[in-house]
Design a protein around this motif. Structure first.
Motif, short mmCIF file in Angstrom:
data_model
loop_
_atom_site.label_atom_id
_atom_site.label_comp_id
_atom_site.label_asym_id
_atom_site.label_seq_id
_atom_site.Cartn_x
_atom_site.Cartn_y
_atom_site.Cartn_z
N PHE A 46 48.61 -31.11 25.15
CA PHE A 46 48.12 -32.44 25.46
C PHE A 46 49.21 -33.28 26.15
CE2 PHE A 46 47.63 -36.92 24.24
CZ PHE A 46 46.39 -37.19 24.80
N ALA A 47 50.43 -33.19 25.63
CA ALA A 47 51.55 -33.93 26.24
C ALA A 47 51.78 -33.47 27.67
CB ALA A 47 52.81 -33.72 25.40
N LEU A 48 51.70 -32.16 27.90
CA LEU A 48 51.87 -31.61 29.24
C LEU A 48 50.80 -32.15 30.19
CD1 LEU A 48 53.16 -29.59 31.23
CD2 LEU A 48 51.63 -27.84 30.32
N THR A 49 49.55 -32.18 29.73
CA THR A 49 48.46 -32.67 30.57
C THR A 49 48.66 -34.14 30.90
OG1 THR A 49 46.93 -31.08 29.58
CG2 THR A 49 45.96 -32.96 30.73
N CYS A 50 49.08 -34.94 29.93
CA CYS A 50 49.33 -36.37 30.17
C CYS A 50 50.43 -36.57 31.22
CB CYS A 50 49.71 -37.07 28.87
SG CYS A 50 48.34 -37.32 27.73
N ARG A 51 51.49 -35.77 31.12
CA ARG A 51 52.57 -35.89 32.10
C ARG A 51 52.09 -35.52 33.51
NH1 ARG A 51 55.65 -32.91 28.14
NH2 ARG A 51 56.70 -34.36 26.72
N GLU A 52 51.24 -34.50 33.59
CA GLU A 52 50.69 -34.10 34.89
C GLU A 52 49.82 -35.20 35.47
OE1 GLU A 52 48.77 -30.43 33.98
OE2 GLU A 52 50.62 -29.24 34.08
N LEU A 53 49.01 -35.84 34.63
CA LEU A 53 48.18 -36.97 35.08
C LEU A 53 49.06 -38.11 35.57
CD1 LEU A 53 45.54 -37.03 32.20
CD2 LEU A 53 45.07 -36.47 34.59
N SER A 54 50.14 -38.36 34.83
CA SER A 54 51.06 -39.43 35.20
C SER A 54 51.69 -39.18 36.57
CB SER A 54 52.15 -39.55 34.14
OG SER A 54 53.15 -40.46 34.53
N LYS A 55 52.10 -37.93 36.82
CA LYS A 55 52.71 -37.58 38.10
C LYS A 55 51.75 -37.79 39.27
CE LYS A 55 55.97 -34.16 36.26
NZ LYS A 55 56.31 -32.72 36.20
N LYS A 56 50.44 -37.66 39.00
CA LYS A 56 49.43 -37.85 40.04
C LYS A 56 49.03 -39.31 40.21
CE LYS A 56 47.62 -33.19 39.38
NZ LYS A 56 46.50 -32.37 38.84
N GLY A 57 49.65 -40.19 39.39
CA GLY A 57 49.40 -41.62 39.57
C GLY A 57 48.38 -42.21 38.62
N THR A 58 47.89 -41.43 37.66
CA THR A 58 46.93 -41.96 36.70
C THR A 58 47.67 -42.73 35.61
OG1 THR A 58 45.47 -40.06 37.05
CG2 THR A 58 45.08 -41.38 35.09
N GLY A 59 47.24 -43.96 35.36
CA GLY A 59 47.81 -44.76 34.29
C GLY A 59 47.10 -44.45 32.98
N ALA A 82 54.38 -40.61 20.78
CA ALA A 82 54.56 -41.85 21.54
C ALA A 82 55.87 -41.80 22.33
CB ALA A 82 54.55 -43.06 20.61
N VAL A 83 56.92 -41.29 21.69
CA VAL A 83 58.22 -41.15 22.36
C VAL A 83 58.19 -39.99 23.34
CG1 VAL A 83 60.66 -40.60 22.02
CG2 VAL A 83 59.53 -42.23 20.51
N ASN A 84 57.55 -38.89 22.94
CA ASN A 84 57.55 -37.68 23.75
C ASN A 84 56.69 -37.82 25.00
OD1 ASN A 84 58.13 -34.92 24.27
ND2 ASN A 84 56.16 -34.33 23.41
N ILE A 85 55.56 -38.53 24.88
CA ILE A 85 54.62 -38.65 25.99
C ILE A 85 54.81 -39.93 26.78
CG2 ILE A 85 52.17 -38.81 26.60
CD1 ILE A 85 51.54 -37.17 24.10
N GLY A 86 55.05 -41.04 26.07
CA GLY A 86 54.99 -42.36 26.69
C GLY A 86 56.15 -42.69 27.61
N SER A 87 55.85 -43.53 28.60
CA SER A 87 56.90 -44.14 29.42
C SER A 87 57.43 -45.39 28.72
CB SER A 87 56.36 -44.58 30.79
OG SER A 87 55.49 -43.63 31.34
N ARG A 88 56.48 -46.06 28.02
CA ARG A 88 56.79 -47.31 27.34
C ARG A 88 55.95 -47.34 26.06
NH1 ARG A 88 54.94 -52.62 28.82
NH2 ARG A 88 53.71 -51.53 30.41
#
Length: 230
Positions: A169-182, A193-199
């Motif tokens: 799940f964390a990997l998928t969230c990071r991939e979405l983030s790289k594509k510009g999804t907030g 929260a620390v592992n996945i989040g930017s803030r």
């Protein structure tokens, strides 16, 4: 940008939110921590248009959700328990919900969205009643991708996931983030929260009392801050 401006929400004699303000930029993952009843889900429900705030504004790309409800088409929602049709396959669920949102895709395109959500190919044609919670979440993420959502709202998405599913799940969230999804994520999970989040923000009794960049603290430091806050 997804933005809350001084959101307040009162239910009769209870103040559920008080002057809540935050923003989520494209590609940012903002994780909001808080106990049950802190106001996290109320905040999400306002952005979904299920609640109208007592005061303040919920904005997407500068447009008010209340004044321009159609702007909600640019967001997707993943609840704690993903509700899909048990008698349909993952691909069939994706096709159905995509069509509801006004999108029609070929089978190859549907498979591509499921792959992007990291759902294994052998699961695409299996019925949902054989899926784990993590697999259901992947279908929900594929639906968000098919809707071309600019922002995804998530409510306790890691609850009940085993360690392997949490990592995926964390990997998928990071991939979405790289594509510009907030991503705006309400969670109890300090480590993720620390592992996945930017803030990360901490909410208490309807107010955000702390906000910090995750690269500025460890999971232990965030846990200490959280315990002192609540």
């Amino acid at each position: 940008m997804l933005e809350a401006k001084k959101l307040s929400m009162r239910f009769q004699d209870k103040l559920a939110l008080e002057n809540v303000s935050f923003s989520v930029s494209p590609g940012e993952i903002f994780c909001l921590l808080g106990q049950n009843g802190a106001g996290k889900t109320t905040t999400i429900n306002i952005f979904l248009g299920l609640l109208q705030p007592t005061s303040g504004e919920a904005l997407i790309n500068g447009d008010s959700i209340i004044k321009n409800p159609s702007i909600r088409k640019t967001i997707a929602y993943i609840p704690e328990i993903v509700s899909l049709y048990e008698n349909l396959s993952g691909q069939e669920n994706l096709d159905f919900f995509s069509r509801l949102a006004g999108y029609t895709y070929t089978k190859d395109e549907l498979c591509r969205f499921l792959f992007q959500a990291n759902l294994e190919s052998e699961a695409h044609q299996k019925k949902l009643n054989t899926y784990s919670k993590g697999m259901r979440q992947k279908v929900a993420i594929a639906i968000a991708l098919a809707k071309d959502a600019s922002f995804i709202l998530m409510d306790e998405p890691t609850s009940g996931l085993d360690p392997k599913a949490s990592i995926e799940f964390a990997l998928t969230c990071r991939e979405l983030s790289k594509k510009g999804t907030g991503i705006f994520m309400a969670t109890h999970d300090i480590f993720n929260a620390v592992n996945i989040g930017s803030r990360v923000g901490i909410m208490k009794e309807g107010t955000i009392v702390h906000t910090t960049q995750t690269n500025q603290l460890s999971a232990q430091e965030l846990q200490d801050m959280y315990i002192k806050t609540i």
